[in-house]
Scaffold this motif. Structure first.
Motif, PDB file in Angstrom:
ATOM      1  N   ILE A 189      38.034 -19.676  36.655  1.00 48.54           N
ATOM      2  CA  ILE A 189      37.173 -20.433  37.574  1.00 48.54           C
ATOM      3  C   ILE A 189      37.943 -21.576  38.222  1.00 48.54           C
ATOM      4  CG2 ILE A 189      35.200 -22.035  37.631  1.00 48.54           C
ATOM      5  CD1 ILE A 189      33.864 -20.114  35.568  1.00 48.54           C
ATOM      6  N   ALA A 247      31.044 -22.311  47.479  1.00 50.87           N
ATOM      7  CA  ALA A 247      30.199 -22.871  46.430  1.00 50.87           C
ATOM      8  C   ALA A 247      28.848 -23.328  46.967  1.00 50.87           C
ATOM      9  CB  ALA A 247      30.915 -24.034  45.743  1.00 50.87           C
ATOM     10  N   TRP A 306      25.268 -28.119  43.388  1.00 54.84           N
ATOM     11  CA  TRP A 306      25.890 -27.994  42.076  1.00 54.84           C
ATOM     12  C   TRP A 306      25.730 -29.285  41.285  1.00 54.84           C
ATOM     13  CZ3 TRP A 306      28.423 -23.781  39.922  1.00 54.84           C
ATOM     14  CH2 TRP A 306      28.581 -22.679  40.755  1.00 54.84           C
ATOM     15  N   ASP A 325      31.169 -29.716  38.996  1.00 60.86           N
ATOM     16  CA  ASP A 325      32.199 -29.252  39.928  1.00 60.86           C
ATOM     17  C   ASP A 325      32.277 -27.725  39.818  1.00 60.86           C
ATOM     18  OD1 ASP A 325      34.595 -28.439  41.133  1.00 60.86           O
ATOM     19  OD2 ASP A 325      35.754 -30.107  40.325  1.00 60.86           O
ATOM     20  N   PRO A 326      32.050 -26.986  40.910  1.00 63.65           N
ATOM     21  CA  PRO A 326      32.038 -25.523  40.831  1.00 63.65           C
ATOM     22  C   PRO A 326      33.387 -24.887  40.503  1.00 63.65           C
ATOM     23  CG  PRO A 326      31.800 -26.248  43.097  1.00 63.65           C
ATOM     24  CD  PRO A 326      31.742 -27.476  42.248  1.00 63.65           C
ATOM     25  N   PHE A 327      34.457 -25.692  40.499  1.00 63.10           N
ATOM     26  CA  PHE A 327      35.769 -25.164  40.160  1.00 63.10           C
ATOM     27  C   PHE A 327      36.388 -25.869  38.955  1.00 63.10           C
ATOM     28  CE2 PHE A 327      35.063 -24.163  44.614  1.00 63.10           C
ATOM     29  CZ  PHE A 327      35.176 -22.779  44.542  1.00 63.10           C
ATOM     30  N   TYR A 338      29.883 -22.722  33.443  1.00 56.04           N
ATOM     31  CA  TYR A 338      29.419 -23.038  34.790  1.00 56.04           C
ATOM     32  C   TYR A 338      30.601 -23.059  35.745  1.00 56.04           C
ATOM     33  CZ  TYR A 338      25.081 -24.496  32.597  1.00 56.04           C
ATOM     34  OH  TYR A 338      23.904 -24.513  31.891  1.00 56.04           O
ATOM     35  N   GLY A 339      30.416 -22.449  36.891  1.00 57.04           N
ATOM     36  CA  GLY A 339      31.444 -22.484  37.917  1.00 57.04           C
ATOM     37  C   GLY A 339      31.360 -21.262  38.809  1.00 57.04           C
ATOM     38  N   ARG A 340      32.019 -21.369  39.954  1.00 56.51           N
ATOM     39  CA  ARG A 340      32.016 -20.305  40.942  1.00 56.51           C
ATOM     40  C   ARG A 340      32.746 -19.104  40.385  1.00 56.51           C
ATOM     41  NH1 ARG A 340      28.876 -18.304  43.154  1.00 56.51           N
ATOM     42  NH2 ARG A 340      28.166 -18.857  45.179  1.00 56.51           N
TER      43      ARG A 340
END
Length: 124
Positions: free
Chosen positions: A8, A82, A86, A89-91, A101-103
């Motif tokens: 991720i 993303a 959110w 942090d999506p990354f 959790y994350g993209r």
């Protein structure tokens, strides 16, 4: 879980297609440690491929170990934008309350991590 979080952290957002090579090399190095032969193949001519954002794939093969059928794992490393909303942090690859959790956690970096872990377990 750890491998999913690591994947991720590569922001392989398509478009434009950044971080494909570092993500592919990360996976290739991990598989190389298991004895796989790895190669990195650019998907020249594929939609979105360019000199600035090359679409790099990793192909790992374990040849000559035993006769019999081939097992093929196939996944992708790209994710969509993303977007907004959110809470993390999506990354960042956050693990919280037993969830990642994350993209790309569900599509497809989690599945890719599961494939790699399955290969590692099989090899062990």
């Amino acid at each position: 879980v750890a491998l999913t979080a690591d994947l991720i952290r590569f922001p392989t957002v398509n478009p434009p297609g950044e971080a494909y090579r570092p993500c592919a090399e990360f996976l290739g190095e991990r598989l190389k440690k298991l004895g796989f032969e790895t190669e990195f193949i650019r998907a020249e001519g594929a939609p979105g491929d360019s000199d600035r954002y090359p679409r790099v794939n990793v192909v790992a093969r374990l040849d000559g170990r035993s006769p019999g059928p081939c097992v093929h794992f196939n996944s992708h490393i790209d994710v969509v934008e993303a977007g907004d909303g959110w809470a993390v942090d999506p990354f960042a690859g956050v693990v919280k309350d037993g969830r990642v959790y994350g993209r790309g956690a569900c599509d497809m970096k989690g599945g890719l991590a599961a494939s790699v872990i399955a290969v590692e377990a099989f090899m062990e």
